[in-house]
Scaffold this motif. Structure first.
Motif, PDB file in Angstrom:
ATOM      1  N   MET A  12       0.820  -1.198   0.000  1.00  0.00           N
ATOM      2  CA  MET A  12       0.000   0.000   0.000  1.00  0.00           C
ATOM      3  C   MET A  12       0.855   1.249   0.000  1.00  0.00           C
ATOM      4  N   GLY A  13       2.172   1.067  -0.136  1.00  0.00           N
ATOM      5  CA  GLY A  13       3.081   2.206  -0.066  1.00  0.00           C
ATOM      6  C   GLY A  13       3.450   2.700  -1.445  1.00  0.00           C
ATOM      7  N   GLY A  14       4.469   3.548  -1.479  1.00  0.00           N
ATOM      8  CA  GLY A  14       4.917   4.112  -2.743  1.00  0.00           C
ATOM      9  C   GLY A  14       5.965   3.245  -3.380  1.00  0.00           C
ATOM     10  N   GLY A  15       6.771   3.835  -4.236  1.00  0.00           N
ATOM     11  CA  GLY A  15       7.801   3.097  -4.921  1.00  0.00           C
ATOM     12  C   GLY A  15       7.437   2.929  -6.372  1.00  0.00           C
ATOM     13  N   ALA A  16       7.870   1.839  -6.962  1.00  0.00           N
ATOM     14  CA  ALA A  16       7.646   1.639  -8.380  1.00  0.00           C
ATOM     15  C   ALA A  16       6.289   1.040  -8.622  1.00  0.00           C
ATOM     16  N   ASP A  56       8.538 -13.834 -15.172  1.00  0.00           N
ATOM     17  CA  ASP A  56       9.053 -12.680 -15.904  1.00  0.00           C
ATOM     18  C   ASP A  56       7.945 -11.744 -16.367  1.00  0.00           C
ATOM     19  N   ALA A  57       6.700 -12.040 -15.989  1.00  0.00           N
ATOM     20  CA  ALA A  57       5.576 -11.209 -16.413  1.00  0.00           C
ATOM     21  C   ALA A  57       5.624  -9.852 -15.723  1.00  0.00           C
ATOM     22  N   PRO A  58       5.300  -8.757 -16.447  1.00  0.00           N
ATOM     23  CA  PRO A  58       5.221  -7.440 -15.817  1.00  0.00           C
ATOM     24  C   PRO A  58       4.177  -7.437 -14.708  1.00  0.00           C
ATOM     25  N   MET A  59       4.476  -6.706 -13.637  1.00  0.00           N
ATOM     26  CA  MET A  59       3.574  -6.690 -12.489  1.00  0.00           C
ATOM     27  C   MET A  59       3.860  -5.467 -11.643  1.00  0.00           C
ATOM     28  N   TRP A  60       2.838  -5.001 -10.923  1.00  0.00           N
ATOM     29  CA  TRP A  60       3.072  -3.918  -9.985  1.00  0.00           C
ATOM     30  C   TRP A  60       3.967  -4.399  -8.852  1.00  0.00           C
ATOM     31  N   VAL A  61       4.933  -3.569  -8.495  1.00  0.00           N
ATOM     32  CA  VAL A  61       5.787  -3.825  -7.339  1.00  0.00           C
ATOM     33  C   VAL A  61       6.073  -2.482  -6.675  1.00  0.00           C
ATOM     34  N   TRP A  62       6.579  -2.518  -5.458  1.00  0.00           N
ATOM     35  CA  TRP A  62       6.988  -1.263  -4.834  1.00  0.00           C
ATOM     36  C   TRP A  62       8.468  -0.985  -5.057  1.00  0.00           C
ATOM     37  N   GLY A  63       9.217  -1.954  -5.550  1.00  0.00           N
ATOM     38  CA  GLY A  63      10.657  -1.827  -5.677  1.00  0.00           C
ATOM     39  C   GLY A  63      11.124  -1.608  -7.100  1.00  0.00           C
ATOM     40  N   ALA A  64      12.325  -2.111  -7.390  1.00  0.00           N
ATOM     41  CA  ALA A  64      13.019  -1.756  -8.623  1.00  0.00           C
ATOM     42  C   ALA A  64      12.686  -2.645  -9.816  1.00  0.00           C
ATOM     43  N   ASP A  65      12.290  -3.872  -9.582  1.00  0.00           N
ATOM     44  CA  ASP A  65      12.136  -4.850 -10.662  1.00  0.00           C
ATOM     45  C   ASP A  65      10.660  -5.142 -10.876  1.00  0.00           C
ATOM     46  N   ARG A  99       8.629 -11.851 -10.489  1.00  0.00           N
ATOM     47  CA  ARG A  99       9.760 -12.443  -9.738  1.00  0.00           C
ATOM     48  C   ARG A  99      10.176 -11.581  -8.550  1.00  0.00           C
ATOM     49  N   PHE A 100       9.877 -10.264  -8.588  1.00  0.00           N
ATOM     50  CA  PHE A 100      10.198  -9.397  -7.451  1.00  0.00           C
ATOM     51  C   PHE A 100       9.611  -9.951  -6.171  1.00  0.00           C
ATOM     52  N   TRP A 101       8.331 -10.396  -6.226  1.00  0.00           N
ATOM     53  CA  TRP A 101       7.645 -10.835  -5.012  1.00  0.00           C
ATOM     54  C   TRP A 101       8.200 -12.152  -4.494  1.00  0.00           C
ATOM     55  N   VAL A 102       8.677 -13.001  -5.390  1.00  0.00           N
ATOM     56  CA  VAL A 102       9.288 -14.266  -4.948  1.00  0.00           C
ATOM     57  C   VAL A 102      10.586 -13.971  -4.205  1.00  0.00           C
ATOM     58  N   ARG A 103      11.408 -13.118  -4.787  1.00  0.00           N
ATOM     59  CA  ARG A 103      12.689 -12.758  -4.163  1.00  0.00           C
ATOM     60  C   ARG A 103      12.457 -12.058  -2.827  1.00  0.00           C
ATOM     61  N   ARG A 104      11.480 -11.138  -2.773  1.00  0.00           N
ATOM     62  CA  ARG A 104      11.173 -10.442  -1.527  1.00  0.00           C
ATOM     63  C   ARG A 104      10.673 -11.412  -0.470  1.00  0.00           C
ATOM     64  N   MET A 105       9.818 -12.361  -0.870  1.00  0.00           N
ATOM     65  CA  MET A 105       9.317 -13.372   0.049  1.00  0.00           C
ATOM     66  C   MET A 105      10.462 -14.214   0.615  1.00  0.00           C
ATOM     67  N   LEU A 106      11.390 -14.570  -0.258  1.00  0.00           N
ATOM     68  CA  LEU A 106      12.512 -15.396   0.173  1.00  0.00           C
ATOM     69  C   LEU A 106      13.286 -14.730   1.301  1.00  0.00           C
ATOM     70  N   PHE A 107      13.637 -13.469   1.141  1.00  0.00           N
ATOM     71  CA  PHE A 107      14.489 -12.856   2.154  1.00  0.00           C
ATOM     72  C   PHE A 107      13.712 -12.445   3.401  1.00  0.00           C
ATOM     73  N   GLU A 108      12.407 -12.201   3.286  1.00  0.00           N
ATOM     74  CA  GLU A 108      11.579 -12.107   4.485  1.00  0.00           C
ATOM     75  C   GLU A 108      11.683 -13.404   5.284  1.00  0.00           C
ATOM     76  N   THR A 109      11.543 -14.530   4.590  1.00  0.00           N
ATOM     77  CA  THR A 109      11.538 -15.829   5.260  1.00  0.00           C
ATOM     78  C   THR A 109      12.910 -16.155   5.830  1.00  0.00           C
ATOM     79  N   LEU A 110      13.948 -15.925   5.056  1.00  0.00           N
ATOM     80  CA  LEU A 110      15.302 -16.269   5.492  1.00  0.00           C
ATOM     81  C   LEU A 110      15.709 -15.476   6.732  1.00  0.00           C
ATOM     82  N   VAL A 111      15.516 -14.170   6.708  1.00  0.00           N
ATOM     83  CA  VAL A 111      15.952 -13.363   7.847  1.00  0.00           C
ATOM     84  C   VAL A 111      15.138 -13.710   9.095  1.00  0.00           C
TER      85      VAL A 111
END
Length: 318
Positions: free
Chosen positions: A31-35, A163-172, A176-188
């Motif tokens: 719900m925030g800003g970004g890309a 690789d499909a275009p999608m809304w994200v708050w970050g750079a990519d 795939r942005f959400w998968v990568r973000r999910m991964l590091f949420e889980t890992l940390v």
């Protein structure tokens, strides 16, 4: 993924609702800003947030999306192994105010919320964070629920063109942005659980370097839910983050209008001046960026402008 995160949705109970309302803004920024990206997939970024940030995905530190998908399951399994049979009321020192059950609830909720975004393939910032979390009725059901959350995500990954275009708050601006973000949420947060239980966390060095990159690439876009990043400005000051155990070198520049990764080729890193440097193993750099290690930690070596490093630590949390 700061310490008062959570995910709003159909909660099933009232515990931690304030924590839960912040999740989309801090863990995922939904719900925030970004890309943002429209149907055509073009990124529409807040020019004040990025400040010329480099956003390319360097294959030397960034794993393939399929690796990220598999690692979500692996990291979740390690998380569950750590907490099964433990007292879930155990405090989590790296997340003040949280217990293990809060940590599990948050991580699984993030996985389910991000899965919902991927399932819908959202093309603009969602107006609602409503997510059916299917929470367990008792605390002892949370480890199994976390396993099920990762399985929900895995099924969504299999049905998603990453690789499909999608809304994200970050750079990519791709799924795939959400998968990568999910991964590091889980890992940390897996690391948080292990630390709370007196276990010694182990992080794969290649995955850790990937996580350092993910953090630094996306941080310039996090101002809407990490407002202190607006203080990361400078007269072309720079901080280098360098891995001591493998390839990995990132130069962050602070300019009057913003901050971000230096767009110069990474193989030129050794010739690029830095006002301050932070060095450690890839795993320790990752934990430093997420505030799990500080500047005094023996695992971290620093040089250069101490005030600049202190300003980074003070203002880079998200």
């Amino acid at each position: 993924m700061d310490r008062d995160n959570g995910v709003d949705g159909r909660m099933g109970d009232d515990r931690g609702d304030d924590m839960d309302r912040a999740a989309a803004e801090r863990a995922g920024g939904a719900m925030g800003g970004g890309a943002t990206t429209g149907a055509g997939g073009g990124a529409d970024t807040d020019t004040n947030a990025g400040g010329g940030a480099g956003t390319s995905l360097d294959p030397r530190w960034v794993s393939e999306p399929a690796i990220h998908c598999a690692a979500v399951l692996t990291e979740t399994a390690r998380f569950v192994t750590a907490v099964e049979g433990a007292d879930l009321a155990t405090p989590v020192p790296s997340c003040p105010g949280w217990s293990l059950v809060d940590l599990i609830r948050h991580t699984g909720s993030v996985q389910r919320m991000f899965s919902g975004l991927l399932r819908k393939g959202v093309q603009e910032r969602p107006l609602s964070r409503d997510t059916d979390l299917d929470l367990p009725s008792t605390d002892d059901g949370y480890p199994a629920w976390l396993t099920a959350s990762a399985q929900v995500a895995d099924h969504v990954f299999a049905d998603t063109t990453l690789d499909a275009p999608m809304w994200v708050w970050g750079a990519d601006a791709h799924a795939r942005f959400w998968v990568r973000r999910m991964l590091f949420e889980t890992l940390v947060h897996r690391v948080d659980a292990e630390l709370a239980l007196g276990l010694r966390p182990v992080i794969d060095p290649a995955l850790a370097a990937d996580g350092v990159d993910e953090f630094l690439v996306n941080l310039p876009f996090a101002a809407s839910f990490a407002p202190k990043t607006a203080q990361l400005r400078g007269a072309d000051q720079s901080i280098r983050f360098r891995c001591a155990d493998r390839a990995g070198d990132w130069l962050v520049r602070l300019r009057p209008d913003g901050f971000g990764l230096d767009p110069s080729p990474a193989d030129a890193a050794d010739t690029r001046h830095a006002d301050a440097t932070v060095e450690g193993t890839a795993a320790d750099l990752l934990l430093f960026l997420y505030g799990r290690l500080d500047l005094t930690a023996q695992a971290i070596t620093t040089s250069g402008d101490d005030a600049l490093l202190g300003r980074w630590v003070e203002n880079s949390a998200f």
